[in-house]
Enzyme design. Structure first.
Site, short mmCIF file in Angstrom:
data_model
loop_
_atom_site.label_atom_id
_atom_site.label_comp_id
_atom_site.label_asym_id
_atom_site.label_seq_id
_atom_site.Cartn_x
_atom_site.Cartn_y
_atom_site.Cartn_z
CB SER A 160 -1.09 0.07 1.33
OG SER A 160 -0.23 -0.04 2.32
N GLY A 162 2.05 3.02 -2.12
CA GLY A 162 3.01 3.05 -3.20
C GLY A 162 4.26 2.33 -2.99
CD GLU A 267 -7.47 4.19 -3.66
OE1 GLU A 267 -6.66 4.14 -4.42
OE2 GLU A 267 -7.13 3.54 -2.45
CD GLU A 279 -5.64 0.07 -3.99
OE1 GLU A 279 -5.22 -1.14 -3.95
OE2 GLU A 279 -5.28 1.12 -3.43
CG ASP A 286 -4.37 7.81 2.33
OD1 ASP A 286 -5.31 7.85 1.59
OD2 ASP A 286 -3.10 7.61 2.25
CB THR A 287 -7.87 10.77 -0.25
OG1 THR A 287 -8.83 9.68 -0.47
CG2 THR A 287 -6.70 10.01 -1.19
NE ARG A 364 -0.60 10.20 5.49
CZ ARG A 364 -1.11 9.33 4.81
NH1 ARG A 364 -0.84 9.57 3.38
NH2 ARG A 364 -1.70 8.22 5.30
P1 AMP Z 1 -3.04 2.30 -5.42
O1 AMP Z 1 -2.01 1.91 -4.54
O2 AMP Z 1 -3.43 0.98 -6.51
O3 AMP Z 1 -4.06 2.90 -5.19
O4 AMP Z 1 -2.16 3.04 -6.51
C1 AMP Z 1 -1.66 4.37 -6.19
C2 AMP Z 1 -1.83 5.35 -7.11
O5 AMP Z 1 -1.14 4.90 -8.37
C3 AMP Z 1 -3.34 5.60 -7.74
O6 AMP Z 1 -3.90 6.53 -6.92
C4 AMP Z 1 -2.92 6.29 -9.31
O7 AMP Z 1 -2.64 7.51 -8.89
C5 AMP Z 1 -1.71 5.41 -9.74
N1 AMP Z 1 -2.21 4.23 -10.20
C6 AMP Z 1 -2.32 2.95 -9.78
N2 AMP Z 1 -2.71 2.09 -10.70
C7 AMP Z 1 -2.71 2.67 -11.91
C8 AMP Z 1 -3.14 2.31 -13.20
N3 AMP Z 1 -3.39 1.13 -13.59
N4 AMP Z 1 -3.16 3.37 -14.21
C9 AMP Z 1 -2.36 4.44 -13.73
N5 AMP Z 1 -2.21 4.96 -12.68
C10 AMP Z 1 -2.47 4.23 -11.61
#
Ligand code: AMP
Length: 394
Positions: A160, A162, A267, A279, A286-287, A364
């Site tokens: 999670s 990133g 999301e 997801e 958090d947002t 954070r």
């Molecule tokens: P996640 O941890 O899956 O929520 O991904 C974090 C962030 O990465 C998302 O909020 C998007 O900004 C970006 N992201 C994730 N998956 C994609 C995707 N398939 N295409 C473009 N951006 C993505």
């Protein structure tokens, strides 16, 4: 009839909070406002929610046996997962024993692993998602990228904020992305998801509350992520009526499939009137911290109300608002947040300092919140307050 007895007595209600970060801290405060006893857990002492809880335990929540032991000692009325890194198969067992897991043990289990929730959304519910493949080794990984085609986003299935995530735009980046995913996953090296890159116009979190009153939605929250970690959010995000209706339909479908009572952070990526499911977190998001200033009941208050079995008939929105995460870099236990007279000089501006005991790398540590006549003005106000903030790391 819904009732809550005196706190700390045999007629009171007790909540066991699994995860004691900044989101858990707000949930603990909201539960206490309703007279609920809160026992906070996390893997380190002095975590934010522990600082406001009645009691706390420090242990690795991925250790199922230890988790069972604590649950059997405390016998909570509500087990509330606040993070993903929990021995969720044990939650499934505890639920079978009769314990109440928020929103359900299955929801915690499925969302802990990107594979579980993606297969439910895309394959069982038929919701639109990015194209995806799973890979357990480098050969499968290369084949997956070949099938989907560049660019792709690569994430460990257990991760999670990133961690271990990267975007592959050209063939030279493939090996690095694999390495990064193997190093950044929560459970160490392992399976990854390869997703087709979605060229969205904007992304939202649609906070969705399931309670005895049914399902209600908060106004959509727009946000900007940096390396998969949230930095700014605002509410409401402007959307076409068609996109909003579709987003609510998708959110109702996925939260309905997970079931139980509580708030969910759904999301979604939006392109024109098209809505693509990304997801879902079966807990505050958090947002959604922006709701601490933008709504009469924040996402944390709504979560507490819903999980306790109390009504949430509607969500009352107060004013266009924005949040700006304060991410601190360093290696220290001593952080000073300075120039606060200027940070908080404008009306309708707030600061939350989470009280995390140390920073290692980047973390954070707080959030700035602001409201104004428009989202643009609220964002500008939050940013101005952030620029005024002077963070000193000793
Ligand atoms: P996640 O941890 O899956 O929520 O991904 C974090 C962030 O990465 C998302 O909020 C998007 O900004 C970006 N992201 C994730 N998956 C994609 C995707 N398939 N295409 C473009 N951006 C993505």
């Amino acid at each position: 009839m819904a009732k809550i007895g005196s706190v700390g007595t045999s007629v009171g209600r007790k909540a066991l909070l699994l995860g004691s970060g900044e989101l858990g801290k707000e949930v603990a405060i909201e539960l206490q406002r309703l007279g609920v006893e809160v026992v906070a857990c996390d893997k380190y002492a002095g975590a934010p929610a522990m600082q406001v809880a009645h009691r706390s335990y420090v242990f690795d929540m991925l250790d199922g046996e230890k988790l069972r032991e604590i649950v059997h000692i405390e016998k909570p009325d509500h087990i509330i997962p606040e993070i993903e890194a929990i021995a969720t198969p044990m939650l499934v067992e505890l639920e079978k024993e009769g314990y109440n897991v928020t929103p359900t043990a299955r929801a915690a289990f499925l969302t802990m692993n990107r594979e579980g929730i993606r297969r439910l959304a895309a394959e069982e519910l038929g919701l639109p998602t990015s194209p995806y493949r799973f890979a357990s080794n480098y050969d499968e990984f290369k084949a997956a990228i070949e099938e989907i085609g560049l660019p792709v986003v690569v994430k460990p299935v257990m991760s999670s904020s990133g961690h271990g995530q990267s975007t592959v735009r050209k063939a030279e980046d493939i090996e690095g992305a694999w390495r990064e995913a193997q190093e950044g996953g929560r459970a160490g090296a392992g399976r990854v998801i390869v997703e087709g890159f979605v060229d969205f116009d904007y992304e939202i979190t649609l906070l969705t509350v399931r309670s005895v009153s049914g399902t209600v939605f908060c106004p959509p929250i727009g946000h900007i992520q940096v390396n998969g970690d949230y930095r700014y959010s605002w509410q409401p995000q402007a959307m076409t009526p068609a996109a909003l209706a579709k987003a609510q339909e998708v959110a109702a479908a996925i939260t309905g499939a997970l079931g139980g009572y509580g708030i969910f952070g759904v999301e979604l990526f939006i392109k024109g009137d098209e809505v693509i499911f990304s997801e879902v977190s079966p807990r505050p998001h958090d947002t959604g911290m922006v709701t601490m200033i933008s709504q009469e009941l924040s996402e944390f208050a709504l979560h507490a109300r819903a999980l306790l079995g109390l009504p949430v008939p509607e969500v009352r929105f107060l004013a266009p608002s924005a949040s700006r995460a304060i991410v601190v870099e360093g290696d220290t236990k001593e952080v000073i947040f300075g120039n606060l007279e200027e940070v908080l000089a404008a009306p309708a501006t707030q600061l939350r300092i989470f009280g995390k005991p140390e920073v290692k790398g980047h973390r954070r540590m707080g959030v700035i919140l602001a409201s104004d006549e428009t989202v643009e003005a609220a964002r500008a106000k939050a940013e101005k307050a952030y620029e005024a903030l002077e963070v000193t790391v000793k």
